[in-house]
Enzyme design. Structure first.
Site, PDB file in Angstrom:
ATOM      1  N   GLY A  11      -0.183  -3.272   9.036  1.00  0.00           N
ATOM      2  CA  GLY A  11       0.519  -1.940   8.902  1.00  0.00           C
ATOM      3  C   GLY A  11       0.441  -0.917   7.499  1.00  0.00           C
ATOM      4  O   GLY A  11       0.954  -0.277   7.014  1.00  0.00           O
ATOM      5  N   CYS A  12      -0.075  -1.967   6.793  1.00  0.00           N
ATOM      6  CA  CYS A  12      -0.638  -1.539   5.387  1.00  0.00           C
ATOM      7  C   CYS A  12      -2.174  -1.047   5.168  1.00  0.00           C
ATOM      8  O   CYS A  12      -2.936  -0.219   5.446  1.00  0.00           O
ATOM      9  CB  CYS A  12      -0.943  -2.777   4.206  1.00  0.00           C
ATOM     10  SG  CYS A  12      -1.156  -3.013   2.564  1.00  0.00           S
ATOM     11  N   ILE A  13      -0.620   0.909   4.664  1.00  0.00           N
ATOM     12  CA  ILE A  13      -2.162   1.876   4.634  1.00  0.00           C
ATOM     13  C   ILE A  13      -3.377   1.482   3.155  1.00  0.00           C
ATOM     14  O   ILE A  13      -4.221   2.159   3.378  1.00  0.00           O
ATOM     15  CB  ILE A  13      -0.833   2.723   3.456  1.00  0.00           C
ATOM     16  CG1 ILE A  13      -0.307   2.909   5.058  1.00  0.00           C
ATOM     17  CG2 ILE A  13      -2.019   3.989   2.914  1.00  0.00           C
ATOM     18  CD1 ILE A  13       1.188   4.357   4.428  1.00  0.00           C
TER      19      ILE A  13
END
Length: 141
Positions: A11-13
């Site tokens: 989920g880390c952009i």
């Protein structure tokens, strides 16, 4: 095609942007969750190469941001102990290609080998969310 093992925080952009850059270069990724990997001292240490211990840490990790961990006071063993028990502290991504290992999306052995070039004006390592929060804090009311 070159295959790269890419350890990310799901989920880390920032990790999403980094993976997109690598895929555009034709690099095949084997993506793994850095938080659920069963890290040991021996499996984690090679990713940090010859970097100073403070550069091993994720600047956006809450314990680092709030000063709870004094990075300049840590030796290798203490740093690895903290990261093995709390992988959110690890500077990501971790990348492995053949016998090469690297932490962070900055020039280093893995990205140099893969031919990744860097634009001096674009920060591909820092958390984009942190930049957005900083901009919001600095914006006039």
């Amino acid at each position: 095609m070159t295959e790269l093992v890419f350890y990310e925080k799901p989920g880390c952009i920032g990790n999403q942007q980094q993976k997109a850059i690598l895929r555009k270069l034709g690099i095949t990724l084997e993506v793994r969750d850095i938080l659920s990997e069963p890290w040991t001292y021996d499996s984690l240490r090679p990713f940090f190469e010859n970097k100073p211990v403070p550069n091993w840490f994720n600047d956006s990790a809450p314990q680092v941001k709030n000063g709870e961990i004094s990075l300049n006071q840590l030796d290798e063993v203490a740093a690895l102990d903290l990261m093995v028990s709390n992988p959110i502290l690890i500077k990501r991504p971790l990348m492995s290609c053949h016998s090469l290992r690297q932490s962070g999306f900055t020039p280093g052995s893995v990205l140099d080998y893969l031919g990744v070039s860097f634009d001096d004006d674009k920060d591909l390592q820092s958390c984009p969310m942190a930049s957005m929060e900083k901009q919001a804090c600095e914006a006039p009311p």
